[in-house]
Design a protein around this motif. Structure first.
Motif, short mmCIF file in Angstrom:
data_model
loop_
_atom_site.label_atom_id
_atom_site.label_comp_id
_atom_site.label_asym_id
_atom_site.label_seq_id
_atom_site.Cartn_x
_atom_site.Cartn_y
_atom_site.Cartn_z
N ASP A 142 0.86 -1.18 0.00
CA ASP A 142 0.00 0.00 0.00
C ASP A 142 0.89 1.22 0.00
N CYS A 143 0.44 2.26 -0.71
CA CYS A 143 1.22 3.50 -0.79
C CYS A 143 0.30 4.65 -0.40
N TYR A 144 0.13 5.63 -1.28
CA TYR A 144 -0.86 6.68 -1.02
C TYR A 144 -2.25 6.03 -0.91
N ARG A 145 -3.02 6.50 0.08
CA ARG A 145 -4.37 5.98 0.31
C ARG A 145 -5.35 7.15 0.37
N PRO A 146 -6.35 7.19 -0.49
CA PRO A 146 -7.33 8.28 -0.44
C PRO A 146 -8.06 8.32 0.90
N VAL A 147 -8.46 9.52 1.32
CA VAL A 147 -9.21 9.68 2.56
C VAL A 147 -10.47 8.83 2.54
N ARG A 148 -11.12 8.74 1.38
CA ARG A 148 -12.36 7.96 1.28
C ARG A 148 -12.12 6.48 1.59
N ALA A 149 -10.91 5.98 1.35
CA ALA A 149 -10.61 4.59 1.67
C ALA A 149 -10.60 4.37 3.18
N SER A 150 -10.01 5.29 3.92
CA SER A 150 -10.01 5.17 5.38
C SER A 150 -11.43 5.21 5.93
N ARG A 151 -12.27 6.06 5.36
CA ARG A 151 -13.66 6.12 5.79
C ARG A 151 -14.39 4.82 5.48
N ASP A 152 -14.07 4.21 4.35
CA ASP A 152 -14.65 2.92 3.99
C ASP A 152 -14.26 1.85 5.00
N MET A 153 -13.00 1.88 5.43
CA MET A 153 -12.53 0.92 6.43
C MET A 153 -13.26 1.09 7.76
N VAL A 154 -13.46 2.33 8.17
CA VAL A 154 -14.15 2.59 9.44
C VAL A 154 -15.58 2.09 9.36
N ALA A 155 -16.27 2.37 8.26
CA ALA A 155 -17.66 1.92 8.10
C ALA A 155 -17.74 0.41 8.11
N TRP A 156 -16.80 -0.25 7.46
CA TRP A 156 -16.76 -1.71 7.43
C TRP A 156 -16.56 -2.27 8.83
N ALA A 157 -15.68 -1.68 9.62
CA ALA A 157 -15.39 -2.18 10.96
C ALA A 157 -16.60 -2.05 11.88
N GLN A 158 -17.50 -1.14 11.56
CA GLN A 158 -18.64 -0.86 12.43
C GLN A 158 -19.97 -1.38 11.88
N ASP A 159 -19.92 -2.21 10.82
CA ASP A 159 -21.19 -2.62 10.19
C ASP A 159 -21.89 -3.78 10.88
N GLY A 160 -21.26 -4.36 11.92
CA GLY A 160 -21.90 -5.41 12.69
C GLY A 160 -21.88 -6.79 12.06
N ARG A 161 -21.16 -6.95 10.96
CA ARG A 161 -21.07 -8.26 10.29
C ARG A 161 -19.61 -8.67 10.19
N GLU A 162 -19.35 -9.97 10.23
CA GLU A 162 -17.97 -10.46 10.11
C GLU A 162 -17.99 -11.88 9.58
N THR A 163 -17.24 -12.12 8.51
CA THR A 163 -17.14 -13.45 7.94
C THR A 163 -15.89 -14.15 8.46
N ALA A 164 -15.83 -15.46 8.26
CA ALA A 164 -14.65 -16.22 8.68
C ALA A 164 -13.41 -15.76 7.93
N ALA A 165 -13.56 -15.41 6.64
CA ALA A 165 -12.42 -14.94 5.85
C ALA A 165 -11.89 -13.62 6.40
N GLU A 166 -12.78 -12.74 6.84
CA GLU A 166 -12.35 -11.48 7.42
C GLU A 166 -11.64 -11.71 8.75
N ARG A 167 -12.12 -12.66 9.51
CA ARG A 167 -11.57 -12.93 10.84
C ARG A 167 -10.14 -13.46 10.77
#
Length: 253
Positions: free
Chosen positions: A95-120
């Motif tokens: 990973d190199c430069y990361r757009p601000v929108r990507a960090s926001r996407d990560m935060v939303a994903w972490a808080q969406d209340g769902r988690e798969t075995a692959a993510e874990r």
């Protein structure tokens, strides 16, 4: 993932929409450059532009998989590569430069209340909802300044390993290299983006050979002015280069 910790908030300097993103014929903002134009021998595998990452999908803002960095960072990476090549090694950018929108996407994903075995697989010791509280994911990332990179080492003499298969049930990121998702690089003791104490750069729970690879990477990067983040063996930043956060999309190679 990499976070900014408790640093002052950064002002978004470039909320630009460049269609499909800036390519080789387009000018990048804020002294950003394409790493491939500085040193095409440095390998690139931007994980957030595909499915081989902790979210299991392309992350917002990664329109392509081109490594973009500030000019000073690119010049320093070229010097690191020049040191490594005679030893049969190459850098590989994750990973190199990361757009601000990507960090926001990560935060939303972490808080969406769902988690798969692959993510874990990337945070085997706790749920993804804890990633934000523990500081593994944050709304502001040093990557958005172009002064931070995630990377690993490739042994150019080693045979090429198997490709990543999103349908396979791999072991978690702390498992032996033969069982976890393939990295296409040397064995650093954990996979990339592994949220676990074993991924701390100075972790004692890794083998002597894994520790040797980490020492080689940290040493080469440090000699060119980079600073390693102690909880992530793959994350390095260059002090004095950041001038604000940006949100233009990552271009295609």
């Amino acid at each position: 993932m990499t976070w900014m910790g408790r640093r002052p908030a950064l002002v978004v300097l470039a909320l630009v929409a460049l269609g499909g993103g800036p390519g080789h014929g387009q000018e990048l903002p804020g002294d950003f450059v394409l790493l491939s134009q500085i040193d095409p021998s440095i390998q690139q595998d931007l994980r957030y532009a595909g499915r081989h990452n902790f979210m299991g999908r392309r992350i917002a803002g990664y329109d392509g998989n081109e490594c973009v960095v500030k000019r000073a960072v690119g010049a320093a990476l070229r010097e690191v590569q020049r040191e490594l090549r005679p030893r049969g090694l190459s850098l590989k950018m994750l990973d190199c430069y990361r757009p601000v929108r990507a960090s926001r996407d990560m935060v939303a994903w972490a808080q969406d209340g769902r988690e798969t075995a692959a993510e874990r697989r990337y945070n085997p010791g706790f749920s993804k909802a804890e990633l934000f509280r523990l500081g593994y994911i944050a709304e502001r990332s040093g990557h958005s300044t172009g002064a931070a990179v995630d990377l690993t080492l490739v042994d150019l003499r080693a045979p090429k390993g198997p490709p990543f298969d999103p349908s396979r049930d791999y072991a978690d990121c702390t498992a032996p290299a033969a069982l976890r998702a393939p990295e296409g690089s040397v064995d650093m003791g954990t996979g990339y983006d592994c949220s676990d104490a074993k991924a701390h750069t100075a972790a004692r729970s890794i083998s002597a050979e894994q520790r040797r690879w980490r020492t080689i990477l940290v040493g080469a990067m440090t000699r060119q002015g980079f600073v390693n983040y102690s909880k992530e063996w793959w994350h390095f930043s260059m002090p004095g280069v950041a001038s604000g956060a940006y949100d233009f999309p990552v271009p295609r190679r």
